[in-house]
Design a protein around this motif. Structure first.
Motif, PDB file in Angstrom:
ATOM      1  N   ARG A  68     -10.151   0.509 -68.599  1.00 47.82           N
ATOM      2  CA  ARG A  68      -9.146   1.370 -69.212  1.00 47.82           C
ATOM      3  C   ARG A  68      -9.527   1.703 -70.652  1.00 47.82           C
ATOM      4  O   ARG A  68     -10.206   0.920 -71.307  1.00 47.82           O
ATOM      5  CB  ARG A  68      -7.776   0.681 -69.210  1.00 47.82           C
ATOM      6  N   SER A 127      -9.072   2.299 -74.719  1.00 47.10           N
ATOM      7  CA  SER A 127      -8.392   1.657 -75.844  1.00 47.10           C
ATOM      8  C   SER A 127      -6.915   2.035 -75.879  1.00 47.10           C
ATOM      9  O   SER A 127      -6.546   3.188 -75.684  1.00 47.10           O
ATOM     10  CB  SER A 127      -9.053   2.121 -77.147  1.00 47.10           C
ATOM     11  N   THR A 133      -4.547   0.729 -73.892  1.00 53.56           N
ATOM     12  CA  THR A 133      -3.858   0.309 -72.670  1.00 53.56           C
ATOM     13  C   THR A 133      -3.413  -1.144 -72.830  1.00 53.56           C
ATOM     14  O   THR A 133      -4.174  -1.994 -73.274  1.00 53.56           O
ATOM     15  CB  THR A 133      -4.798   0.433 -71.452  1.00 53.56           C
ATOM     16  N   SER A 181     -11.284  -3.246 -71.377  1.00 56.57           N
ATOM     17  CA  SER A 181     -10.959  -2.139 -72.291  1.00 56.57           C
ATOM     18  C   SER A 181     -12.227  -1.579 -72.925  1.00 56.57           C
ATOM     19  O   SER A 181     -13.130  -2.346 -73.271  1.00 56.57           O
ATOM     20  CB  SER A 181     -10.041  -2.621 -73.419  1.00 56.57           C
ATOM     21  N   CYS A 233     -11.412  -0.129 -80.264  1.00 62.60           N
ATOM     22  CA  CYS A 233     -11.036  -0.521 -78.909  1.00 62.60           C
ATOM     23  C   CYS A 233      -9.908  -1.527 -79.049  1.00 62.60           C
ATOM     24  O   CYS A 233     -10.133  -2.666 -79.462  1.00 62.60           O
ATOM     25  CB  CYS A 233     -12.226  -1.134 -78.178  1.00 62.60           C
ATOM     26  N   GLY A 240      -6.190  -3.457 -77.660  1.00 64.05           N
ATOM     27  CA  GLY A 240      -5.377  -3.860 -76.519  1.00 64.05           C
ATOM     28  C   GLY A 240      -4.373  -4.913 -76.949  1.00 64.05           C
ATOM     29  O   GLY A 240      -4.736  -5.853 -77.660  1.00 64.05           O
TER      30      GLY A 240
END
Lengths: 428, 428
Positions: free
Chosen positions: B168, B170, B172, B259, B420, B422
């Motif tokens: 997924r 960045s 998510t 991610s 990135c 999460g």
């Protein structure tokens, strides 16, 4: 005995056919005369062309047919059970004796021998499990004599991610891979063609409806997320595997090719061949609750006879028949296919229509039931003799491996998977 | 100092931008106001809309732009180096000071803050390598104190197949996975939410032109098969991993989400930050010939500074800045990206445009350089203290991990990967 077990097809080769009588009706993707791949149904020695016969369907069955368009069954897999069953019911009528479709035989039927089979779906992700407990024990003894079955085996349906890009339909040649191997007694690897090429006899499981990332599929619903079944040969380079597999598992020793039989058998066709999950031996733990479902325990396993045959170039020259290496059965799976689905998604991993699972090698406990040469020859220590006078520790160039799967039960028509073939060709 | 290092953009936020000055020009896929995803180029705080600016391109550059259509860069990746370089040259002119495109700013530029980023490509297969030798040693000590680095490590660029369906972009959220774990001192596992959730700092590598099954990509050509680079967080459930990973490697402990940063940095943008592969310590073996190329040894490695930051819910409430957990560098890769490509395909495994590789965790040798909490806290034994007064052994719900990557060199414009991110959310 149900009505359908008595039913016969106007496609005469279907009646008593080893694999594809009227009671089977597996879907696949084929092409003929260079045309674009499209979907069909195996019936005897023929293929029903679903596009050509499209106007014979309506309602849910038509919805299913239309989802098979485009040369990939992913959208059909995604539809789930309802349309699949409607399609099956309509196919039983259309291909049964007395159907008006018979008058259109030339238009809607192809001889399977004239067709080329393709992968039935775009495979998004491929997972190979390890649920054949006899295989796990046999191989464990070779790699880890002291602890053949690791402590997690009876709790965790062990699996690992496989390579999706090199899954190919039956008949694709198997190029011997090159790679690093560690010669016996050495501390430095050498590079060259694999010298211990092997087959692995597996059941393939096609995923139907998926789940959103973060959700899990409950064990009681898991069977509904399976679109169908095939045979799978997890070709393995044992010398590459032994050197590379620690600590992250098999990689290049498996990723050069995986072969599958091209026809997708449905849960409905296999329903008569369900059986209770074999009782766990005394002392084995109960599955954890997320893997335990009464209906699955009662009827989640299968009785499918699985066979491996070998022909060599010399045997073909001498017109000798293929020689059986393995006769096993899906009943040696320690976990059901529903347990595999529930486990795979319990962490929120997203499954998608067209994902493929391999069961892992399905060996039985007895000699003659071992699903790989690694087990049969004990890692090459006990070569087998062939009818041609040749011996084999592992596969040689020109050898062809043929997988077959067949279901039989008194009072029911026998059905089969068709073949999964592959011939080894020399390394480049 | 080359011409382009002096060049400035009429997009004023690009000049001196931390990540996206004129010298970077990474591609990605974005959407705005609910429209269909389409391709763009990051420039300062903005995104150049390639569809809106299409008529400013011709020749090979236009061919490249057209291959980015449809919300996936796979076809662009497949084109390879020539069109990619032509596109870059044209973008340098179009976005440079004095370009007539400036007059069309309102038409062709979006504010990045108004856009949503998507995965840049359909990922067919995802492979996670293990080339961070310091990480391999640090983790090896925890899992196998007696033999932290296995005998194959310095010969084989170790890797394994990962799960493609749960990669997924960045931003998510990261749902805490549930699974089986073996409590300390117990012999039977329990089931529940992961208690040892971790990050892993990795470089991501996008594959460009692929190879036919059965063919190999030679080490001297391997760099030409790479389309670009990103950051990758290989979220890991350490308690699930410890219980499940034998004998086939990590599975559900990794497959819940991976991610990536959404912008694809090209080899051309990263060219000034290439460096020689660090000399192997005395006594280390030479790479086998299929992994050895003079040009790759001389300039196949990268000098990219990699950073991991943590914010907790409490830190955000207190307006405390993110706290750095890791400052590492790609120079700790034991194998180059070209060696990864050559190794992956040496057995004939087919690579395809849009395949993604992870490097494996890139830790440095010193405290402060460790690329996972597993290493930083020595498996939870040494919790870290945060500026908020909190402590962490592993990640808690509400924690956000931010990866950053940045390249700097005297006389060249610095470029970066973007972030990135999460945030961990509670298990369902």
């Amino acid at each position: 005995m149900t009505q359908s077990t008595l039913a016969r097809s106007w496609v005469t080769s279907a009646n008593g056919h080893r694999d594809f009588p009227l009671q089977n009706l597996p879907l696949g993707v084929f092409s003929i005369n260079g045309a674009a791949p499209r979907s069909g149904v195996a019936i005897g020695d023929c293929i029903l062309d679903l596009l050509a016969a499209r106007d014979a369907f309506d309602g849910e069955a038509l919805r299913a047919v239309d989802a098979t368009a485009g040369g990939q069954l992913n959208a059909f897999f995604e539809l789930g059970r309802g349309p699949r069953v409607a399609l099956r019911e309509r196919l039983l009528a259309l291909l049964g004796e007395g159907s008006p479709l018979q008058a259109r035989e030339a238009e809607v039927l192809h001889r399977a021998a004239d067709c080329q089979m393709h992968l039935p779906a775009k495979i998004n992700d491929y997972t190979d499990f390890y649920v054949g407990i006899e295989h796990a024990q046999n191989v464990g003894k070779l790699f880890r004599p002291d602890n053949p079955l690791l402590p997690n085996y009876k709790y965790v349906p062990i699996g690992y991610h496989g390579r999706a890009s090199t899954i190919r339909p039956s008949g694709t040649e198997v190029r011997r891979p090159k790679g690093q191997t560690l010669p016996a007694g050495q501390t430095e690897p050498t590079f060259g063609p694999c010298a211990r090429l092997d087959y692995e006899l597996e059941l393939g499981i096609w995923i139907g409806q998926g789940n959103a990332m973060g959700d899990s599929i409950a064990i009681g619903e898991a069977a509904e997320h399976i679109a169908g079944f095939c045979l799978l040969n997890d070709w393995s380079a044992r010398d590459i595997q032994a050197w590379e597999y620690q600590p992250l598992g098999p990689f290049l020793s498996k990723s050069f090719i995986t072969s599958i039989s091209p026809w997708v058998l449905t849960a409905e066709a296999l329903a008569p061949f369900r059986q209770a999950q074999p009782a766990r031996p005394a002392g084995d733990p109960q599955p954890l609750p997320y893997l335990l479902d009464q209906r699955d325990q009662a009827a989640g396993a299968f009785n499918i006879e699985l066979e491996v045959l070998l022909t060599t170039a010399s045997m073909r020259e001498q017109n000798l028949p293929p020689q059986r290496l393995t006769l096993s059965n899906t009943q040696y799976m320690y976990w059901t296919v529903a347990q595999m689905v529930a486990h795979h998604s319990v962490n929120g991993c997203q499954l998608q229509a067209g994902d493929l699972f391999g069961s892992g090698t399905l060996s039985g406990p007895q000699p003659g039931q071992f699903g790989s040469l690694l087990e049969i020859t004990e890692g090459g220590k006990k070569p087998i003799e062939l009818a041609s006078g040749e011996v084999r520790k592992f596969l040689e160039d020109g050898d062809e491996i043929i997988l077959r799967g067949r279901c039989s039960r008194d009072g029911f028509a026998s059905i089969g998977f068709g073949e999964c073939r592959g011939t080894v060709v020399a390394a480049r």
